[in-house]
Design a protein around this motif. Structure first.
Motif, PDB file in Angstrom:
ATOM      1  N   THR A  93     -30.942 -27.892 -23.706  1.00 22.95           N
ATOM      2  CA  THR A  93     -31.550 -26.585 -23.928  1.00 22.95           C
ATOM      3  C   THR A  93     -33.057 -26.713 -24.117  1.00 22.95           C
ATOM      4  OG1 THR A  93     -31.474 -24.558 -25.269  1.00 22.95           O
ATOM      5  CG2 THR A  93     -31.194 -26.637 -26.448  1.00 22.95           C
ATOM      6  N   CYS A  94     -33.757 -25.635 -23.813  1.00 26.08           N
ATOM      7  CA  CYS A  94     -35.185 -25.511 -24.104  1.00 26.08           C
ATOM      8  C   CYS A  94     -35.504 -24.014 -24.078  1.00 26.08           C
ATOM      9  CB  CYS A  94     -36.036 -26.256 -23.086  1.00 26.08           C
ATOM     10  SG  CYS A  94     -37.762 -26.448 -23.605  1.00 26.08           S
ATOM     11  N   THR A  95     -36.490 -23.620 -24.862  1.00 26.74           N
ATOM     12  CA  THR A  95     -36.823 -22.206 -24.964  1.00 26.74           C
ATOM     13  C   THR A  95     -38.309 -21.975 -24.690  1.00 26.74           C
ATOM     14  OG1 THR A  95     -35.073 -21.951 -26.605  1.00 26.74           O
ATOM     15  CG2 THR A  95     -36.705 -20.186 -26.485  1.00 26.74           C
ATOM     16  N   ALA A  96     -38.601 -21.006 -23.866  1.00 27.82           N
ATOM     17  CA  ALA A  96     -39.966 -20.566 -23.573  1.00 27.82           C
ATOM     18  C   ALA A  96     -40.329 -19.530 -24.637  1.00 27.82           C
ATOM     19  CB  ALA A  96     -40.048 -19.975 -22.165  1.00 27.82           C
ATOM     20  N   TRP A  97     -40.768 -19.969 -25.779  1.00 26.82           N
ATOM     21  CA  TRP A  97     -40.950 -19.117 -26.947  1.00 26.82           C
ATOM     22  C   TRP A  97     -42.408 -18.808 -27.189  1.00 26.82           C
ATOM     23  CZ3 TRP A  97     -37.347 -16.168 -28.027  1.00 26.82           C
ATOM     24  CH2 TRP A  97     -37.132 -15.604 -29.278  1.00 26.82           C
ATOM     25  N   ARG A  98     -42.739 -18.423 -28.408  1.00 24.47           N
ATOM     26  CA  ARG A  98     -44.131 -18.129 -28.780  1.00 24.47           C
ATOM     27  C   ARG A  98     -44.326 -18.485 -30.240  1.00 24.47           C
ATOM     28  NH1 ARG A  98     -40.950 -15.205 -30.973  1.00 24.47           N
ATOM     29  NH2 ARG A  98     -40.458 -13.054 -30.804  1.00 24.47           N
ATOM     30  N   THR A  99     -45.582 -18.820 -30.574  1.00 28.59           N
ATOM     31  CA  THR A  99     -45.919 -19.167 -31.953  1.00 28.59           C
ATOM     32  C   THR A  99     -45.982 -17.893 -32.796  1.00 28.59           C
ATOM     33  OG1 THR A  99     -48.310 -18.937 -31.679  1.00 28.59           O
ATOM     34  CG2 THR A  99     -47.342 -21.094 -31.121  1.00 28.59           C
ATOM     35  N   GLU A 100     -46.179 -18.063 -34.080  1.00 26.71           N
ATOM     36  CA  GLU A 100     -46.339 -16.891 -34.955  1.00 26.71           C
ATOM     37  C   GLU A 100     -47.527 -16.040 -34.535  1.00 26.71           C
ATOM     38  OE1 GLU A 100     -46.490 -18.201 -39.030  1.00 26.71           O
ATOM     39  OE2 GLU A 100     -44.466 -19.043 -38.924  1.00 26.71           O
ATOM     40  N   LYS A 101     -48.517 -16.670 -33.902  1.00 24.24           N
ATOM     41  CA  LYS A 101     -49.693 -15.936 -33.423  1.00 24.24           C
ATOM     42  C   LYS A 101     -49.519 -15.494 -31.967  1.00 24.24           C
ATOM     43  CE  LYS A 101     -52.798 -18.216 -36.601  1.00 24.24           C
ATOM     44  NZ  LYS A 101     -53.981 -19.058 -36.787  1.00 24.24           N
ATOM     45  N   GLN A 102     -48.268 -15.534 -31.473  1.00 23.36           N
ATOM     46  CA  GLN A 102     -47.890 -15.062 -30.135  1.00 23.36           C
ATOM     47  C   GLN A 102     -48.434 -15.920 -28.996  1.00 23.36           C
ATOM     48  OE1 GLN A 102     -45.504 -12.641 -29.962  1.00 23.36           O
ATOM     49  NE2 GLN A 102     -45.573 -12.889 -32.169  1.00 23.36           N
ATOM     50  N   ARG A 103     -48.754 -17.186 -29.260  1.00 21.92           N
ATOM     51  CA  ARG A 103     -49.180 -18.092 -28.195  1.00 21.92           C
ATOM     52  C   ARG A 103     -47.935 -18.698 -27.540  1.00 21.92           C
ATOM     53  NH1 ARG A 103     -53.353 -19.676 -32.138  1.00 21.92           N
ATOM     54  NH2 ARG A 103     -52.032 -21.418 -32.713  1.00 21.92           N
ATOM     55  N   PRO A 104     -47.976 -18.948 -26.220  1.00 23.11           N
ATOM     56  CA  PRO A 104     -46.836 -19.542 -25.523  1.00 23.11           C
ATOM     57  C   PRO A 104     -46.462 -20.898 -26.114  1.00 23.11           C
ATOM     58  CG  PRO A 104     -48.499 -18.792 -23.961  1.00 23.11           C
ATOM     59  CD  PRO A 104     -49.106 -18.673 -25.323  1.00 23.11           C
ATOM     60  N   LEU A 105     -45.158 -21.131 -26.238  1.00 21.83           N
ATOM     61  CA  LEU A 105     -44.670 -22.330 -26.925  1.00 21.83           C
ATOM     62  C   LEU A 105     -43.436 -22.888 -26.216  1.00 21.83           C
ATOM     63  CD1 LEU A 105     -44.893 -24.111 -29.580  1.00 21.83           C
ATOM     64  CD2 LEU A 105     -43.243 -22.502 -30.574  1.00 21.83           C
ATOM     65  N   LEU A 106     -43.514 -24.109 -25.737  1.00 22.36           N
ATOM     66  CA  LEU A 106     -42.344 -24.821 -25.252  1.00 22.36           C
ATOM     67  C   LEU A 106     -41.615 -25.298 -26.506  1.00 22.36           C
ATOM     68  CD1 LEU A 106     -42.170 -27.271 -22.318  1.00 22.36           C
ATOM     69  CD2 LEU A 106     -41.043 -27.830 -24.449  1.00 22.36           C
ATOM     70  N   HIS A 107     -40.376 -24.859 -26.687  1.00 21.32           N
ATOM     71  CA  HIS A 107     -39.730 -24.967 -27.996  1.00 21.32           C
ATOM     72  C   HIS A 107     -38.324 -25.548 -27.909  1.00 21.32           C
ATOM     73  CE1 HIS A 107     -39.937 -23.927 -32.183  1.00 21.32           C
ATOM     74  NE2 HIS A 107     -39.144 -22.890 -32.129  1.00 21.32           N
ATOM     75  N   TRP A 108     -38.043 -26.518 -28.746  1.00 26.58           N
ATOM     76  CA  TRP A 108     -36.705 -27.080 -28.962  1.00 26.58           C
ATOM     77  C   TRP A 108     -36.064 -27.642 -27.701  1.00 26.58           C
ATOM     78  CZ3 TRP A 108     -34.941 -28.157 -33.703  1.00 26.58           C
ATOM     79  CH2 TRP A 108     -35.474 -27.461 -34.787  1.00 26.58           C
ATOM     80  N   LEU A 109     -36.766 -28.514 -27.013  1.00 23.13           N
ATOM     81  CA  LEU A 109     -36.177 -29.235 -25.882  1.00 23.13           C
ATOM     82  C   LEU A 109     -35.230 -30.297 -26.439  1.00 23.13           C
ATOM     83  CD1 LEU A 109     -36.014 -30.059 -22.875  1.00 23.13           C
ATOM     84  CD2 LEU A 109     -37.982 -31.521 -23.283  1.00 23.13           C
ATOM     85  N   ALA A 110     -33.985 -30.266 -25.999  1.00 24.59           N
ATOM     86  CA  ALA A 110     -32.999 -31.240 -26.466  1.00 24.59           C
ATOM     87  C   ALA A 110     -31.948 -31.467 -25.388  1.00 24.59           C
ATOM     88  CB  ALA A 110     -32.330 -30.755 -27.749  1.00 24.59           C
ATOM     89  N   VAL A 111     -31.538 -32.731 -25.255  1.00 17.46           N
ATOM     90  CA  VAL A 111     -30.513 -33.124 -24.290  1.00 17.46           C
ATOM     91  C   VAL A 111     -29.497 -33.989 -25.031  1.00 17.46           C
ATOM     92  CG1 VAL A 111     -30.039 -34.341 -22.128  1.00 17.46           C
ATOM     93  CG2 VAL A 111     -32.223 -33.127 -22.427  1.00 17.46           C
ATOM     94  N   LYS A 112     -28.231 -33.600 -24.963  1.00 18.95           N
ATOM     95  CA  LYS A 112     -27.186 -34.392 -25.607  1.00 18.95           C
ATOM     96  C   LYS A 112     -27.248 -35.836 -25.107  1.00 18.95           C
ATOM     97  CE  LYS A 112     -23.430 -31.336 -26.891  1.00 18.95           C
ATOM     98  NZ  LYS A 112     -22.009 -31.029 -26.601  1.00 18.95           N
ATOM     99  N   PRO A 113     -26.935 -36.785 -25.967  1.00 24.03           N
ATOM    100  CA  PRO A 113     -27.022 -38.201 -25.562  1.00 24.03           C
ATOM    101  C   PRO A 113     -26.292 -38.538 -24.265  1.00 24.03           C
ATOM    102  CG  PRO A 113     -26.689 -38.045 -27.919  1.00 24.03           C
ATOM    103  CD  PRO A 113     -26.571 -36.643 -27.373  1.00 24.03           C
ATOM    104  N   GLU A 114     -25.119 -37.961 -24.044  1.00 27.03           N
ATOM    105  CA  GLU A 114     -24.352 -38.303 -22.840  1.00 27.03           C
ATOM    106  C   GLU A 114     -24.992 -37.774 -21.555  1.00 27.03           C
ATOM    107  OE1 GLU A 114     -22.193 -34.684 -24.723  1.00 27.03           O
ATOM    108  OE2 GLU A 114     -23.183 -36.505 -25.449  1.00 27.03           O
ATOM    109  N   ALA A 115     -25.959 -36.864 -21.657  1.00 22.36           N
ATOM    110  CA  ALA A 115     -26.634 -36.326 -20.476  1.00 22.36           C
ATOM    111  C   ALA A 115     -28.064 -36.854 -20.330  1.00 22.36           C
ATOM    112  CB  ALA A 115     -26.639 -34.801 -20.527  1.00 22.36           C
ATOM    113  N   GLN A 116     -28.473 -37.740 -21.227  1.00 25.61           N
ATOM    114  CA  GLN A 116     -29.831 -38.273 -21.170  1.00 25.61           C
ATOM    115  C   GLN A 116     -29.966 -39.311 -20.058  1.00 25.61           C
ATOM    116  OE1 GLN A 116     -30.859 -39.591 -25.155  1.00 25.61           O
ATOM    117  NE2 GLN A 116     -30.725 -37.518 -25.960  1.00 25.61           N
ATOM    118  N   GLN A 117     -31.218 -39.589 -19.696  1.00 22.62           N
ATOM    119  CA  GLN A 117     -31.559 -40.570 -18.660  1.00 22.62           C
ATOM    120  C   GLN A 117     -31.090 -40.136 -17.269  1.00 22.62           C
ATOM    121  OE1 GLN A 117     -33.601 -43.103 -19.535  1.00 22.62           O
ATOM    122  NE2 GLN A 117     -33.524 -42.238 -21.598  1.00 22.62           N
ATOM    123  N   ARG A 118     -31.022 -38.823 -17.045  1.00 22.19           N
ATOM    124  CA  ARG A 118     -30.613 -38.294 -15.738  1.00 22.19           C
ATOM    125  C   ARG A 118     -31.644 -37.317 -15.172  1.00 22.19           C
ATOM    126  NH1 ARG A 118     -24.132 -37.287 -16.690  1.00 22.19           N
ATOM    127  NH2 ARG A 118     -23.805 -39.315 -17.623  1.00 22.19           N
TER     128      ARG A 118
END
Length: 185
Positions: A93-118
């Motif tokens: 998962t990853c989210t195209a979010w925004r900071t508290e000051k409404q600036r663009p933020l790449l947020h919470w990129l995470a890949v389960k271990p079994e799907a990593q390195q692909r």
């Protein structure tokens, strides 16, 4: 997976729209697909983030999600992405979010271990960055990361994100990153 063997130092990274590095084309492994958030996906988000060590439990992750994302479910449908594996399980998962000051933020990129390195993390980072550029044209994009995510920092740098000296421990964090890179060789 977070590398909790090393000291934790936070970093801010920024992609400058005045001098953008072209985003490379990335592809998912065969059978994997991209999906946007639909109601009910909060459980998948919690499982992914807990699997990589961002939260100690799915309950803790759910508390964070309810406070920070749930009030914005309409936005999540356009901003929160998942990667679905060939068996239909959401594994990243990853989210195209925004900071508290409404600036663009790449947020919470995470890949389960079994799907990593692909190539899943790179694909999501590119897609999220492209979406943020579409939603927020000509604005710098930020992301928060840490030494524990040293592998992701390399991905971000290839996409034109630069480390910004924004914390008192910035130099200490750079030294840790240099040591980790040296140990890898």
């Amino acid at each position: 997976m977070l590398d909790k063997r090393i000291p934790y130092i936070e970093f801010l990274m920024r992609r400058n729209p005045q001098n953008p590095v072209p985003l490379p084309e990335r592809h998912l492994p065969e059978g994997y697909s991209l999906a946007f958030y639909t109601p009910g996906d909060e459980g998948a988000w919690c499982r992914i983030e807990t699997a990589v060590g961002e939260f100690a439990s799915e309950t803790e992750a759910a508390t964070y999600f309810q406070k920070n994302f749930a009030p914005f479910s309409d936005e999540l449908r356009q901003r929160m992405m998942f990667i679905v594996d060939p068996e239909g399980e959401k594994v990243a998962t990853c989210t195209a979010w925004r900071t508290e000051k409404q600036r663009p933020l790449l947020h919470w990129l995470a890949v389960k271990p079994e799907a990593q390195q692909r190539g899943v993390a790179s694909y999501l980072a590119v897609k999220t960055t492209a979406l943020l550029e579409e939603l927020h044209p000509n604005q710098p994009i930020e992301l928060h990361t840490q030494t524990w995510s040293h592998q992701a920092i390399g991905i971000y740098e290839k996409l034109g994100y630069e480390l910004i000296p924004s914390t008192k421990d910035y130099e200490k964090g750079l030294a840790i990153l240099e040591r980790v890179v040296e140990e890898a060789f």
